[in-house]
Motif scaffolding. Sequence first.
Motif, short mmCIF file in Angstrom:
data_model
loop_
_atom_site.label_atom_id
_atom_site.label_comp_id
_atom_site.label_asym_id
_atom_site.label_seq_id
_atom_site.Cartn_x
_atom_site.Cartn_y
_atom_site.Cartn_z
N UNK A 35 4.88 -4.11 -12.74
CA UNK A 35 3.43 -3.91 -12.72
C UNK A 35 3.13 -2.62 -11.95
N UNK A 36 2.41 -1.71 -12.57
CA UNK A 36 2.13 -0.41 -11.96
C UNK A 36 0.67 -0.35 -11.51
N UNK A 37 0.48 0.08 -10.28
CA UNK A 37 -0.86 0.20 -9.72
C UNK A 37 -1.03 1.61 -9.15
N UNK A 38 -1.88 2.41 -9.80
CA UNK A 38 -2.12 3.78 -9.33
C UNK A 38 -3.09 3.77 -8.16
N UNK A 39 -2.76 4.52 -7.12
CA UNK A 39 -3.58 4.59 -5.92
C UNK A 39 -4.11 6.02 -5.73
N UNK A 40 -5.33 6.10 -5.24
CA UNK A 40 -5.97 7.40 -5.06
C UNK A 40 -5.46 8.12 -3.80
N UNK A 41 -5.37 9.45 -3.92
CA UNK A 41 -5.00 10.31 -2.81
C UNK A 41 -5.67 11.66 -3.07
N UNK A 42 -6.17 12.30 -2.03
CA UNK A 42 -6.76 13.63 -2.20
C UNK A 42 -6.04 14.65 -1.33
N UNK A 43 -5.50 15.67 -1.98
CA UNK A 43 -4.80 16.71 -1.26
C UNK A 43 -5.76 17.57 -0.45
N UNK A 44 -6.95 17.78 -0.99
CA UNK A 44 -7.95 18.61 -0.31
C UNK A 44 -9.33 18.00 -0.53
N UNK A 45 -9.66 16.95 0.22
CA UNK A 45 -10.91 16.22 -0.02
C UNK A 45 -12.18 17.03 0.20
N UNK A 46 -12.09 18.10 0.98
CA UNK A 46 -13.27 18.90 1.28
C UNK A 46 -13.49 20.02 0.27
N UNK A 167 -10.40 3.43 0.43
CA UNK A 167 -9.46 2.43 0.93
C UNK A 167 -8.03 2.78 0.53
N UNK A 168 -7.84 3.28 -0.69
CA UNK A 168 -6.50 3.73 -1.10
C UNK A 168 -5.98 4.79 -0.15
N UNK A 170 -6.97 5.32 2.94
CA UNK A 170 -6.75 4.65 4.24
C UNK A 170 -5.40 3.93 4.24
N UNK A 171 -5.10 3.23 3.14
CA UNK A 171 -3.81 2.55 3.03
C UNK A 171 -2.65 3.53 3.13
N UNK A 172 -2.79 4.67 2.46
CA UNK A 172 -1.71 5.66 2.49
C UNK A 172 -1.45 6.14 3.91
N UNK A 173 -2.52 6.32 4.67
CA UNK A 173 -2.38 6.76 6.06
C UNK A 173 -1.67 5.71 6.90
N UNK A 174 -2.02 4.44 6.66
CA UNK A 174 -1.37 3.34 7.40
C UNK A 174 0.10 3.21 7.06
N UNK A 175 0.46 3.57 5.84
CA UNK A 175 1.86 3.50 5.41
C UNK A 175 2.64 4.76 5.77
N UNK A 176 1.97 5.73 6.35
CA UNK A 176 2.64 6.96 6.74
C UNK A 176 2.86 7.93 5.60
N UNK A 177 2.11 7.80 4.53
CA UNK A 177 2.24 8.69 3.37
C UNK A 177 1.45 9.96 3.65
N UNK A 178 2.13 11.08 3.63
CA UNK A 178 1.49 12.36 3.94
C UNK A 178 1.47 13.31 2.75
#
Length: 238
Positions: A35-46, A167-168, A170-178
Amino acid sequence: MKVEIWSDVMCPFCYIGKRHFEQAIDKLPFKNEIEIDWKSFQLNPEYHNTNNETVYDYLSRSKGMPVEQAKQMTKQVVDMAANAGLTLDFDTNIPANTFNAHRLIHLAAKYNLQDLAEEKMFEAHFVNSKNIGETNVLVDLAVEIGLDKAEAEAVLQGDQFAEAVRYDIYESQNLGIRGVPYFVMDRKYGVSGAQPVQAFTDALTQSFTEWKSAQPKTTITSLNKNDDAVCDENGCEI
């Protein structure tokens, strides 16, 4: 087994990584159990492209390099993408803020169209040189994906799924994903970057084997004392 993929649709390595991952999973005998779940991430949110900035100008400014060096860097990415079967066009590529694109992908997930939405966003941005920061472009993509136009417009004009995107992240930050792409398998193993196909094959196989062995086994207790009136590979008992 769930695989969560943190990705930004403005990231070429995410597009390449998606294709490598797909090529790996397609060969696996247990592919239908993933099961694949795509999560949001922004390289340059500003970031907002307000001056018709080209990708070369964007890279030159953000990374502090000459435009020619930015062009050479993207050429290497184009070559890497070609090996994955993708044709990227950086000469006409339009840098954009991807927040609303991610909101639309969350809407698509509501209708089990998340993976298709992710693919169409990548294609629009990297292949067809669409500005995926513009609402009209996103609405057209929504219709192409199979979403209702009116619902897509309502989402983009409001703030629906904004918290889901945040929230995606936020989750990435908690998991240490940079950095992205980042593939998390069963919340146990992580694979970072557009790794070769074999690396994904190995990681998926190891993760799935461990996940499968941890699944509870079901034992059924029969309530009848004989096996009359049943059929098996040897025929039927009368």
